[in-house]
Design an enzyme around this catalytic site. Structure first.
Site, mmCIF file in Angstrom:
data_model
loop_
_atom_site.group_PDB
_atom_site.id
_atom_site.type_symbol
_atom_site.label_atom_id
_atom_site.label_comp_id
_atom_site.label_asym_id
_atom_site.label_seq_id
_atom_site.Cartn_x
_atom_site.Cartn_y
_atom_site.Cartn_z
ATOM 1 N N LYS A 140 -58.569 44.288 -89.761
ATOM 2 C CA LYS A 140 -59.697 45.026 -90.331
ATOM 3 C C LYS A 140 -60.470 45.666 -89.181
ATOM 4 O O LYS A 140 -60.659 45.034 -88.123
ATOM 5 C CB LYS A 140 -60.588 44.051 -91.119
ATOM 6 C CG LYS A 140 -61.762 44.713 -91.830
ATOM 7 C CD LYS A 140 -62.524 43.707 -92.695
ATOM 8 C CE LYS A 140 -63.671 44.357 -93.459
ATOM 9 N NZ LYS A 140 -64.404 43.388 -94.309
ATOM 10 N N SER A 190 -65.087 44.772 -99.167
ATOM 11 C CA SER A 190 -64.994 45.783 -98.147
ATOM 12 C C SER A 190 -63.649 45.811 -97.411
ATOM 13 O O SER A 190 -63.332 46.820 -96.780
ATOM 14 C CB SER A 190 -66.111 45.584 -97.116
ATOM 15 O OG SER A 190 -65.940 44.366 -96.426
ATOM 16 N N SER A 194 -65.581 39.987 -99.756
ATOM 17 C CA SER A 194 -64.763 41.079 -99.221
ATOM 18 C C SER A 194 -63.323 40.735 -98.880
ATOM 19 O O SER A 194 -62.537 41.633 -98.584
ATOM 20 C CB SER A 194 -65.429 41.688 -98.000
ATOM 21 O OG SER A 194 -66.429 42.568 -98.432
HETATM 22 N N1 GLN Z 1 -69.706 43.638 -102.016
HETATM 23 C C1 GLN Z 1 -70.537 42.797 -101.217
HETATM 24 C C2 GLN Z 1 -71.522 43.644 -100.439
HETATM 25 O O1 GLN Z 1 -71.461 44.805 -100.567
HETATM 26 C C3 GLN Z 1 -69.730 41.931 -100.298
HETATM 27 C C4 GLN Z 1 -69.206 42.639 -99.114
HETATM 28 C C5 GLN Z 1 -68.595 41.708 -98.102
HETATM 29 O O2 GLN Z 1 -68.183 40.602 -98.411
HETATM 30 N N2 GLN Z 1 -68.565 42.180 -96.873
HETATM 31 O O3 GLN Z 1 -72.334 43.160 -99.724
#
Ligand code: GLN
Length: 492
Positions: free
Chosen positions: A79, A154, A178
Site C-alpha cells: 500500500k 482505503s 481499510s
Molecule cells: N472508512 C474509514 C475512514 O474513512 C476507515 C479508513 C481506514 O481504515 N483507513 O476513516
C-alpha cells in the site's frame, strides 16, 4: 508456465525451493500481467520492475545458496502508505506526489529481510481517509469483479491488485476498516491485527491510536505467511508491543471450530441499511460454521449506535494533528511564489490536500479547539472506553464475534454518497479499531450482481492465530476464496 498466479503462497514457496520456476520468472509473470491488465483496474500508483527483478535475482541466488528467507522470491505489493526507500511514497495525495522516502517502513524492511519482492506501490484513499479509494489524487481504482464499481477503501489498490492477480499478496492498513472492507468488496481474506502487533514505523499516520497494518490475500493461509513476516515488536514504534509472536502458519489448524462459541450481536443484524443479501450470505456462512461444530450465542453490544460518531471525532482529531507536518516547508508539495510564510502554509495545504482530507482536518481541529475539547474529544474518548468494555464483557461468554464487514457490497464508482452515508458504511468495522482488537474478513458468497460478500470475525486481544485458524478451516470446506473475477482469468 502461464498460471503461476493461481498458486497459493505455500505452493509458490515450494515451487521456488524445488526450482520448478525461479523468482525472476514468477516476478516477470506478475510484471507482464500488470503491464497487460492494470490499465483496466488501475491498482498500482507506481510499478517498480527494476527493483523487483533485482530483488528476484537476489532471492534466486539466496535460494540456490541455501540461505533463503521464509518467503524468498515471492512478489507482493505495498500500500502506498508504507515508506519505501528510493521509491515514491504518496499516501494517495498530491502533497506527497514528489516524495521519495529516504528509509523503509519496518513492514517493508521485514518483507525485504524475508526475501519478498516488491512489485510496486498500490493506490489508496488520500491519507487512508475513505471507503472507496476514489479520494486518491491518482484517480479511482476499479473493482476487478465489476469495473464500474469501487474496490472499497482505503486499501482499495491492495485489494484490487490481489483480486485481479496482479500481486499474490499485499499489505494494507486498517484505521477503521481499510483492510476488512476492501477485502470484503473484492472477495479476499484480510486481517486487521491487534493494535501494537505490527509496527507503524514508516507507515504514514492517519489516526495513530487506531492505525494498524496487516495482510490482504486470497486465503487465511496466505495471510498467515505474510503475518509471520510482518508481526512483531519494533523499538522504533513505541506503541508496538513486546510480546512473543505466534507462528501463524503452524497454528492454522490449531483452533477447534468444534465447540467454538461465536457471538452474534443482536444490534448488528438490525442495522438500517444492512443489505438483505449481505445479511443472507453472512447468515449462511454462520450456519456452515455451526455445521462445523460452532455454537452461535446471541450477545448484546449496547454501544453500537455510538460507533460512528465516536470514530468520526477521534480519527479526524488525530488526523488534524498528524497532518500538521505537511506544511510545504520540509518536504512534499509547495505552492508557487508564496508571498510570505503564512501564504506558503495556506496555499501549499489548500492546493496539496484533497477535499475529504481538508474536511477531516477542519472537523478534527474543531473537536480539539479549546472551547469544544471537553464536549467533543474528551467525551468521545470516554465513550471509546465504554465501547471497549462492551467487547470485553462479550468475550467473557464467547470466543469470537461475527458481523458483516460492510452493510453492502461494492458501490458504483461516482455514486457520490454524502459524507454521512459514507461514514455509516463503516458501522461494522470501526469499533474494532476503537477497542484495538483484531478482526478478519473472509469471503462468503456473492449477491445477485455477482459482487462478493464478506463475513467479519472479531477476536479478543492477540487472537490472530485463532481468527486465521477458524477462517482457514472454513476455507477447507468451502470454495468462496478460490473464486476469481473474470479479469483475473485473463492471461498476460
Ligand atoms: N472508512 C474509514 C475512514 O474513512 C476507515 C479508513 C481506514 O481504515 N483507513 O476513516
Amino acid at each position: 508456465m502461464t498460471d503461476l498466479h493461481r498458486l497459493s503462497i505455500r505452493e509458490m514457496a515450494e515451487g521456488l525451493k524445488t526450482a520448478q520456476f525461479s523468482s525472476r520468472e514468477l516476478t516477470q509473470h506478475y510484471l507482464d500481467r500488470i503491464a497487460k491488465i492494470d490499465a483496466q483496474v488501475q491498482s498500482y500508483v507506481t510499478v517498480t520492475p527494476e527493483f523487483a527483478l533485482a530483488e528476484a535475482d537476489a532471492a534466486d541466488a539466496a535460494i540456490k545458496a541455501g540461505n533463503a528467507g521464509l518467503l524468498s522470491g515471492i512478489p507482493l505489493a505495498h500500500k502506498d502508505i508504507f515508506c519505501t526507500k528510493g521509491i515514491k511514497t504518496t499516501a494517495g495525495s498530491k502533497i506527497l506526489d514528489n516524495f521519495i522516502s529516504p528509509y523503509d517502513a519496518t513492514v517493508v524492511a521485514k518483507g525485504k529481510a524475508a526475501g519478498l519482492v516488491t512489485l510496486g506501490k498500490v493506490n489508496m484513499d488520500e491519507f487512508a481517509m475513505g471507503s472507496t479509494s476514489e479520494s486518491s489524487y491518482f484517480g479511482a481504482t476499479k473493482n476487478p469483479w465489476a469495473l464500474d464499481r469501487v474496490p472499497g477503501g482505503s486499501s482499495g489498490g491492495s485489494a484490487a491488485a490481489v483480486a485481479a492477480d496482479l500481486a499474490p499478496i499485499a499489505t494494507g492498513t486498517d484505521t477503521g476498516g481499510s483492510i476488512r472492507q476492501p477485502a470484503s468488496f473484492c472477495g479476499l481474506t484480510g486481517l486487521k491485527p491487534t493494535y501494537g502487533r505490527v509496527s507503524r514505523f514508516g507507515m504514514i499516520a492517519y489516526a495513530s491510536s487506531l492505525d494498524q497494518g496487516g495482510p490482504m490475500a486470497r486465503s487465511a493461509e496466505d495471510c498467515a505467511y505474510l503475518m509471520n513476516v510482518i508481526a512483531g515488536h519494533d523499538a522504533k514504534d513505541s506503541t508496538s508491543v513486546n510480546k512473543e509472536v505466534d507462528d501463524y502458519v503452524a497454528n492454522l489448524s490449531g483452533t477447534s471450530v468444534k465447540g467454538l462459541r461465536i457471538g452474534i450481536p443482536k444490534q448488528y443484524f438490525n442495522v438500517a441499511g444492512l443489505d438483505a443479501e449481505v445479511k443472507a450470505r453472512v447468515e449462511e456462512s454462520l450456519k456452515k460454521l455451526e455445521e462445523m461444530g460452532a455454537t452461535l450465542v446471541e450477545i448484546d453490544l449496547s454501544m453500537t449506535d455510538a460507533y460512528v460518531p465516536t470514530y468520526y471525532l477521534i480519527a479526524p482529531a488525530e488526523a488534524s494533528s498528524n497532518l500538521q507536518r505537511f506544511d510545504g516547508v520540509r518536504y512534499g508539495y509547495r505552492c508557487e511564489n508564496p508571498v510570505d510564510l503564512m501564504d506558503l502554509y495556506k496555499r501549499s495545504r489548500s492546493e496539496g490536500f484533497g477535499k475529504e482530507v481538508q474536511q477531516r482536518i477542519l472537523i478534527g481541529t474543531y473537536a480539539l479547539s479549546a472551547g469544544y475539547y471537553d464536549a467533543y474529544y474528551v467525551k468521545a474518548q470516554k465513550v471509546r472506553r465504554l465501547i471497549q468494555q462492551d467487547f470485553l464483557k462479550a468475550f467473557e461468554s464467547v470466543d469470537v464475534i461475527a458481523a458483516p464487514s460492510a452493510p453492502t457490497t461494492a458501490y458504483k464508482i461516482g455514486a457520490n454518497l454524502s459524507p454521512v452515508e459514507m461514514y455509516l458504511g463503516d458501522i461494522y468495522t470501526i469499533a474494532v479499531n476503537l477497542a484495538g482488537l483484531p478482526a478478519i474478513n473472509a469471503p462468503v458468497g456473492f449477491d445477485q450482481d455477482n459482487l462478493p460478500v464478506g463475513l467479519q470475525l472479531i477476536g479478543n486481544y492477540w487472537s490472530e492465530s485463532q481468527l486465521l485458524s477458524v477462517v482457514h478451516q472454513y476455507q477447507q470446506v468451502t470454495d468462496w476464496h478460490t473464486k476469481r473475477a473474470a479479469i483475473a482469468e485473463e492471461n498476460a
